[in-house]
Enzyme design. Sequence first.
Site, PDB file in Angstrom:
ATOM      1  N   HIS A   1       1.372  16.128   4.194  1.00 56.64           N
ATOM      2  CA  HIS A   1       2.664  16.867   4.649  1.00 56.64           C
ATOM      3  C   HIS A   1       3.022  17.820   3.797  1.00 56.64           C
ATOM      4  O   HIS A   1       4.220  18.362   4.046  1.00 56.64           O
ATOM      5  CB  HIS A   1       3.664  15.684   4.895  1.00 56.64           C
ATOM      6  CG  HIS A   1       3.033  14.867   5.839  1.00 56.64           C
ATOM      7  ND1 HIS A   1       4.146  14.005   6.665  1.00 56.64           N
ATOM      8  CD2 HIS A   1       2.093  14.162   6.198  1.00 56.64           C
ATOM      9  CE1 HIS A   1       3.337  13.390   7.464  1.00 56.64           C
ATOM     10  NE2 HIS A   1       2.130  13.338   7.252  1.00 56.64           N
TER      11      HIS A   1
ATOM     12  N   ASP B   1      -4.394  14.519  15.047  1.00 53.86           N
ATOM     13  CA  ASP B   1      -3.205  15.479  15.090  1.00 53.86           C
ATOM     14  C   ASP B   1      -2.790  15.427  13.803  1.00 53.86           C
ATOM     15  O   ASP B   1      -2.926  14.558  12.827  1.00 53.86           O
ATOM     16  CB  ASP B   1      -2.300  14.782  15.931  1.00 53.86           C
ATOM     17  CG  ASP B   1      -1.515  13.551  15.580  1.00 53.86           C
ATOM     18  OD1 ASP B   1      -2.419  12.626  15.217  1.00 53.86           O
ATOM     19  OD2 ASP B   1      -0.428  13.256  15.612  1.00 53.86           O
TER      20      ASP B   1
ATOM     21  N   HIS C   1      -6.456   9.637  13.221  1.00 56.15           N
ATOM     22  CA  HIS C   1      -5.810  10.720  13.890  1.00 56.15           C
ATOM     23  C   HIS C   1      -6.276  12.124  13.806  1.00 56.15           C
ATOM     24  O   HIS C   1      -6.237  12.172  12.745  1.00 56.15           O
ATOM     25  CB  HIS C   1      -4.263  10.413  14.074  1.00 56.15           C
ATOM     26  CG  HIS C   1      -4.075  10.695  12.544  1.00 56.15           C
ATOM     27  ND1 HIS C   1      -3.418  12.006  12.190  1.00 56.15           N
ATOM     28  CD2 HIS C   1      -3.567   9.838  11.436  1.00 56.15           C
ATOM     29  CE1 HIS C   1      -2.906  11.838  11.013  1.00 56.15           C
ATOM     30  NE2 HIS C   1      -2.753  10.527  10.430  1.00 56.15           N
TER      31      HIS C   1
ATOM     32  N   ASP D   1      -4.873  14.330   5.420  1.00 52.26           N
ATOM     33  CA  ASP D   1      -4.180  13.452   6.424  1.00 52.26           C
ATOM     34  C   ASP D   1      -4.241  13.801   7.813  1.00 52.26           C
ATOM     35  O   ASP D   1      -3.659  14.531   8.229  1.00 52.26           O
ATOM     36  CB  ASP D   1      -2.591  13.364   6.085  1.00 52.26           C
ATOM     37  CG  ASP D   1      -1.942  12.443   6.899  1.00 52.26           C
ATOM     38  OD1 ASP D   1      -2.652  11.458   7.402  1.00 52.26           O
ATOM     39  OD2 ASP D   1      -0.657  12.474   6.866  1.00 52.26           O
TER      40      ASP D   1
ATOM     41  N   GLU E   1      -0.138  10.338  16.431  1.00 53.75           N
ATOM     42  CA  GLU E   1       0.085   9.211  15.086  1.00 53.75           C
ATOM     43  C   GLU E   1       1.232  10.198  14.336  1.00 53.75           C
ATOM     44  O   GLU E   1       2.008   9.312  13.958  1.00 53.75           O
ATOM     45  CB  GLU E   1      -1.067   9.076  14.079  1.00 53.75           C
ATOM     46  CG  GLU E   1      -0.643   8.133  13.156  1.00 53.75           C
ATOM     47  CD  GLU E   1      -0.138   8.447  11.951  1.00 53.75           C
ATOM     48  OE1 GLU E   1       0.323   7.532  11.213  1.00 53.75           O
ATOM     49  OE2 GLU E   1       0.056   9.798  11.769  1.00 53.75           O
ATOM     50  N   GLU E   2       1.047  11.277  14.302  1.00 56.54           N
ATOM     51  CA  GLU E   2       2.136  12.169  13.587  1.00 56.54           C
ATOM     52  C   GLU E   2       3.331  12.321  14.150  1.00 56.54           C
ATOM     53  O   GLU E   2       4.198  12.670  13.744  1.00 56.54           O
ATOM     54  CB  GLU E   2       1.577  13.407  13.104  1.00 56.54           C
ATOM     55  CG  GLU E   2       0.579  13.432  12.095  1.00 56.54           C
ATOM     56  CD  GLU E   2       1.050  12.750  10.671  1.00 56.54           C
ATOM     57  OE1 GLU E   2       2.062  12.288  10.589  1.00 56.54           O
ATOM     58  OE2 GLU E   2       0.039  12.795   9.743  1.00 56.54           O
TER      59      GLU E   2
ATOM     60  N   GLU F   1      -6.044   6.436   6.677  1.00 57.60           N
ATOM     61  CA  GLU F   1      -4.835   6.934   6.043  1.00 57.60           C
ATOM     62  C   GLU F   1      -5.027   7.270   4.549  1.00 57.60           C
ATOM     63  O   GLU F   1      -5.710   6.380   3.800  1.00 57.60           O
ATOM     64  CB  GLU F   1      -3.625   6.184   6.250  1.00 57.60           C
ATOM     65  CG  GLU F   1      -3.039   6.007   7.682  1.00 57.60           C
ATOM     66  CD  GLU F   1      -2.630   7.366   8.108  1.00 57.60           C
ATOM     67  OE1 GLU F   1      -2.441   8.068   7.311  1.00 57.60           O
ATOM     68  OE2 GLU F   1      -2.438   7.424   9.234  1.00 57.60           O
TER      69      GLU F   1
END
Length: 381
Positions: free
Chosen positions: A351, A71, A69, A102, A136-137, A165
């Site tokens: 994150h 995003d 992903h 990520d 995805e997020e 991931e």
Amino acid sequence: MPTTYPTLDLAIDLVSRPSVTPDDKGCQALLCQRLVPLGFKAEYINAGEVENLWLRKGTEGPVLCFAGHTDVVPTGPLEAWDSHPFEPEIRDGLLYGRGTADMKGSIAAFVVACEEFVEAHPEHTGSIALLITSDEEGPATNGTVKVIETLEARNEKIDWCLVGEPSSKDQLGDIIKNGRRGSLNAKLIVSGKQGHVAYPHLAENPIHKIAPALAELAATEWDQGNDFFPATTFQVSNLNSGTGVTNVIPGTAEALINFRFSTELTEQEIRQRTEGILNNHGLNYQIEWKLSGQPFLTAAGELVAASVSAIKAVTGLDTELSTSGGTSDGRFIAPTGAQVLELGPRNNTIHQINECVSADDLSTLTIIYRKILEGLLTKAI
């Protein structure tokens, strides 16, 4: 280790694009610029405001797909970062920026591994694909699942899927995820009767009603797990009630709950047992269920063997297979029959403020991906 860092250069380019979910900010177009000249065919399968890209080289099976992903999660307060999250900076061998771990670093490694593999093996067997989404997020309702629906409708199958991931813990490659627990959410609303705290006999406090039920749900042993999955867990993630003043008994109490469940239980069994407990407590309640994903497992097979072998050859590590952690887009791909693994960099800063990834690890990850390609797509037909 290589003396040049093409993966690092591409990662920097990707991280410089502020693609906060569900925006892509040109990341997928950049991937097309790199791979279409090598024979990959690009197909956008967009839905709503989400951009989804299916890149494939070859028309025959088997299909090895890299899934990821573009995003990223929001940055949080910019002043808390030591450098701007979308102006990637290398300090002490680490690349800092939102999405470095990520998972734009993995995407960069995907692309460079494919470039190097195609150059070395132009007549490889099977097909190589990339499945890239910008959702995805976020809610993940218009992302990977939409691509899979399109592929399934035309009977286009993925045999092996590597999700980028960040799976590693202490060293790159020490852990790969060969499955994930299921995730089942619910909003529970318990109704009572609003009234004055001085006259409780004229009211009914829903907090007093919901608390013993939640305590029983939390104390329940749902299963004992199995060889591949830990036991199912129950958590309350949010509890809300009241009017904001001290002298009013509230009329309703609302709880958000989540089950992370193993293959020992089905979604329906969890629902039935939960509602049985709520009914036993005599609650006047409403419950809204939402399934985020079923549990999935790739216990053995060609993909596990090729990945374990590649990690051992490149890093010397004996990797651990694990199903711990949250969900991933692998939950949409595994039900099609594909073997699915998650293999990416360390997850210790994802994150977070000052998210980062080792520059050397990006190069090493590229070599691992390339060796997996070689292990699966250079065999004699």
